[in-house]
Design an enzyme around this catalytic site. Structure first.
Site, PDB file in Angstrom:
ATOM      1  N   HIS A   9      14.362   6.753   2.333  1.00  0.00           N
ATOM      2  CA  HIS A   9      13.309   6.266   3.240  1.00  0.00           C
ATOM      3  C   HIS A   9      12.502   5.166   2.551  1.00  0.00           C
ATOM      4  O   HIS A   9      12.177   4.152   3.170  1.00  0.00           O
ATOM      5  CB  HIS A   9      12.362   7.400   3.628  1.00  0.00           C
ATOM      6  CG  HIS A   9      12.965   8.441   4.515  1.00  0.00           C
ATOM      7  ND1 HIS A   9      13.724   8.158   5.616  1.00  0.00           N
ATOM      8  CD2 HIS A   9      12.914   9.797   4.463  1.00  0.00           C
ATOM      9  CE1 HIS A   9      14.130   9.265   6.199  1.00  0.00           C
ATOM     10  NE2 HIS A   9      13.661  10.277   5.522  1.00  0.00           N
ATOM     11  N   HIS A  47      16.689   8.500   9.477  1.00  0.00           N
ATOM     12  CA  HIS A  47      17.539   9.691   9.422  1.00  0.00           C
ATOM     13  C   HIS A  47      18.907   9.416  10.039  1.00  0.00           C
ATOM     14  O   HIS A  47      19.054   8.625  10.949  1.00  0.00           O
ATOM     15  CB  HIS A  47      16.852  10.859  10.139  1.00  0.00           C
ATOM     16  CG  HIS A  47      15.813  11.486   9.274  1.00  0.00           C
ATOM     17  ND1 HIS A  47      14.662  12.086   9.772  1.00  0.00           N
ATOM     18  CD2 HIS A  47      15.727  11.599   7.935  1.00  0.00           C
ATOM     19  CE1 HIS A  47      13.940  12.542   8.775  1.00  0.00           C
ATOM     20  NE2 HIS A  47      14.557  12.267   7.642  1.00  0.00           N
ATOM     21  N   ASP A  97      27.681  59.934   9.990  1.00  0.00           N
ATOM     22  CA  ASP A  97      28.752  59.336  10.807  1.00  0.00           C
ATOM     23  C   ASP A  97      28.206  58.330  11.816  1.00  0.00           C
ATOM     24  O   ASP A  97      28.822  57.306  12.088  1.00  0.00           O
ATOM     25  CB  ASP A  97      29.489  60.437  11.600  1.00  0.00           C
ATOM     26  CG  ASP A  97      30.159  61.427  10.654  1.00  0.00           C
ATOM     27  OD1 ASP A  97      30.455  61.028   9.505  1.00  0.00           O
ATOM     28  OD2 ASP A  97      30.342  62.588  11.046  1.00  0.00           O
ATOM     29  N   GLY A 146       0.834  -1.218   0.000  1.00  0.00           N
ATOM     30  CA  GLY A 146       0.000   0.000   0.000  1.00  0.00           C
ATOM     31  C   GLY A 146       0.858   1.254   0.000  1.00  0.00           C
ATOM     32  O   GLY A 146       1.721   1.420  -0.866  1.00  0.00           O
ATOM     33  N   ASP A 200       6.026  18.289  -1.151  1.00  0.00           N
ATOM     34  CA  ASP A 200       5.104  19.385  -0.831  1.00  0.00           C
ATOM     35  C   ASP A 200       5.081  20.393  -1.991  1.00  0.00           C
ATOM     36  O   ASP A 200       6.071  21.060  -2.256  1.00  0.00           O
ATOM     37  CB  ASP A 200       5.578  20.082   0.470  1.00  0.00           C
ATOM     38  CG  ASP A 200       4.576  21.149   0.923  1.00  0.00           C
ATOM     39  OD1 ASP A 200       4.737  21.666   2.045  1.00  0.00           O
ATOM     40  OD2 ASP A 200       3.648  21.474   0.146  1.00  0.00           O
ATOM     41  N   HIS A 202      16.971  11.815  -0.938  1.00  0.00           N
ATOM     42  CA  HIS A 202      16.761  11.603   0.501  1.00  0.00           C
ATOM     43  C   HIS A 202      15.494  10.783   0.734  1.00  0.00           C
ATOM     44  O   HIS A 202      15.503   9.772   1.442  1.00  0.00           O
ATOM     45  CB  HIS A 202      16.658  12.961   1.212  1.00  0.00           C
ATOM     46  CG  HIS A 202      16.305  12.882   2.665  1.00  0.00           C
ATOM     47  ND1 HIS A 202      17.224  13.077   3.671  1.00  0.00           N
ATOM     48  CD2 HIS A 202      15.124  12.628   3.294  1.00  0.00           C
ATOM     49  CE1 HIS A 202      16.630  12.936   4.858  1.00  0.00           C
ATOM     50  NE2 HIS A 202      15.343  12.673   4.653  1.00  0.00           N
ATOM     51  N   GLU A 203      14.407  11.205   0.126  1.00  0.00           N
ATOM     52  CA  GLU A 203      13.116  10.515   0.374  1.00  0.00           C
ATOM     53  C   GLU A 203      13.150   9.070  -0.138  1.00  0.00           C
ATOM     54  O   GLU A 203      12.590   8.169   0.497  1.00  0.00           O
ATOM     55  CB  GLU A 203      11.970  11.294  -0.276  1.00  0.00           C
ATOM     56  CG  GLU A 203      11.771  12.690   0.275  1.00  0.00           C
ATOM     57  CD  GLU A 203      11.626  12.734   1.797  1.00  0.00           C
ATOM     58  OE1 GLU A 203      12.035  13.736   2.396  1.00  0.00           O
ATOM     59  OE2 GLU A 203      11.148  11.749   2.395  1.00  0.00           O
TER      60      GLU A 203
END
Lengths: 80, 394
Positions: free
Chosen positions: B123, B129, B306, B89, B97, B119-120
């Protein structure tokens, strides 16, 4: 830099949400909790993960790290 | 890895790109994702096959806000993407995003799709991580050159702990080698407002008795001392003086400020250089700046100032130019009538020009050369004289 004073409360809320999302923080509903600051342990865990000074306090460097763009996967467990 | 180390129990894993971001061309998205898969197949026996219909192991999509799983996205910034560990699934699926701005290479603002996808997909293959700074699986996004990107050793160790090393044959089915078109040559950094010929110089010693400053301001309870491209930062939160450079905080601002002051009620600091000024809030430069100092009411004859200091109680700001000074009313946003006036007349004991100034605890601190003058704000009386670097606990 320090946070502009009026944003401190927002930052606490932000930090709580961050720790809920990425460090499995669950706010203790019952008030018998012995912890004065239930978030402190989770803040320490996050500080340790990122190699920050482990103080358990929401200091500026910790907050800056929380505000960095990142992956949505938790650092301490997978999505349930 | 994730708890119980979920992994794909096969070497042939399928993926499907369900939709595209409007931020990039479809070909660029395909290229970024293909390249991300190649990163992992080159160090494992895994082979990835793209499907164009039906159910694939790894379903890739762009979505914003609530998008059908329990982990809604949060708008621009914050969470950029997420992915699920191997499984049936939703297992293995990767979501980006859509409220972020996705880019192909790091020549402009946005997030590099290849980096985030790599990176994703880590996973999606079972990696959690890493807390190794610089590892691909480090949770925080870090822009980097992706043209010849090589998987860091920490990530190789992690993925090979799950799947072992590649077999001798090329792990990724032979495909049209998708050369990453060399990212456009990095565009010139937007030229600073003024080309700064700030010669790289040694940082002055904190306790040099001849130390002088260009500008000084408070900022949210701290005091920032500026000289050339350097900043000294005195904070009530830390005992040590912090030594930085201007570019650490405001990379696009030229070094060598002439003056600076804080309007604490607005959480705003104003920097001056030559005939321009900028407004910042924390690290953020306010839009619409720089502006010409004539906007504040200075005559054309004034080419630079100044020093400047804001009197938080009186809601006035004093600007020092040569041996005179102006008073700016923050309410009316205009110079007060009857100015400029002579500094020496209104601030007895300060008989010369002022390099820098700030306000703290009902006192003004004026700096001239290596000397500092503490002045009581109410009666403008000189209280004491000190060395300019007395704040550095020498």
């Amino acid at each position: 830099f320090p946070v502009a004073p009026e944003t401190e409360k927002e930052d606490m809320q932000f930090a709580q949400k961050y720790l809920e999302n990425f460090y499995d923080f669950k706010e203790e509903k019952n008030f018998r909790t012995t912890h004065l600051n239930p978030m402190a342990d989770k803040i320490r865990e996050m500080q340790s993960f990122f190699g920050l000074e482990v103080t358990g306090e929401l200091n500026r460097k910790t907050l800056d790290m929380m505000k960095q763009p990142r992956c949505g996967i938790p650092d301490v467990r997978s999505y349930s | 890895t994730f708890p119980r180390s979920p992994r794909w129990k096969k070497e042939d894993v399928t993926f499907r790109i369900l939709n595209y971001t409007p931020d990039m061309s479809q070909a660029e998205v395909d290229e970024a994702i293909t390249k991300a898969f190649q990163l992992w197949s080159s160090v494992t026996p895994l082979r990835f096959t793209r499907l164009y219909s039906g159910e694939a192991d790894i379903m890739i999509s762009f979505a914003s806000g609530f998008h059908g799983d329990f982990y809604s996205f949060d708008g621009p910034g914050g969470t950029l993407a997420h992915a699920y560990p191997p499984g049936n699934g939703i297992g293995g699926d990767t979501h980006f995003d859509e409220d972020e701005f996705w880019i192909k290479s790091n020549t402009h603002e946005g997030y590099n799709l290849f980096l985030v996808a790599a990176h994703e997909l880590g996973h999606s293959l079972g990696l959690g991580h890493s807390n190794v700074f610089g590892a691909l699986m480090y949770p925080i996004y870090m822009a980097r050159d992706t043209r010849n990107y090589r998987l860091p050793q920490d990530d190789i160790n992690g993925i090979q702990a799950l799947y072992g090393p590649p077999k001798e044959s090329p792990a990724f089915p032979p495909q049209e080698p998708t050369e990453m078109t060399p990212a456009e040559a990095p565009t010139e950094m937007s030229p600073r407002e003024e080309p700064t010929e700030v010669t790289p110089s040694e940082r002055p010693q904190d306790c040099d008795p001849h130390l002088t400053f260009d500008a000084i301001t408070t900022l949210r309870g701290e005091i920032l001392f500026f000289k050339g491209s350097y900043v000294w930062r005195k904070s009530p939160y830390f005992s040590e003086i912090e030594r930085d450079t201007i570019s650490t905080f405001w990379p696009s601002l030229a070094a060598g400020f002439d003056a600076a002051y804080e309007i604490d009620k607005k959480d705003r600091v104003i920097f001056f250089k030559d005939n321009k000024y900028w407004a910042v809030s924390g690290y953020n430069i306010q839009p619409g700046f720089p502006k010409p100092i004539q906007n504040l009411g200075f005559p054309r004859s004034v080419k630079k100032i100044d020093a400047a200091v804001h009197d938080q109680n009186a809601k006035k700001t004093y600007f020092f130019v040569g041996n005179k000074y102006w008073s700016f009313d923050e309410h009316t946003q205009s110079m007060e009538r009857g100015y400029p006036r002579k500094i020496a007349v209104d601030f007895p004991g300060i008989g010369h020009t002022i390099d820098a100034a700030f306000q703290k605890n009902e006192h003004f601190y004026f700096f001239h050369g290596s000397n500092q003058y503490e002045v009581d704000i109410k009666n403008k009386k000189l209280v004491r004289t000190m060395k300019s670097n007395s704040w550095f606990d020498c």
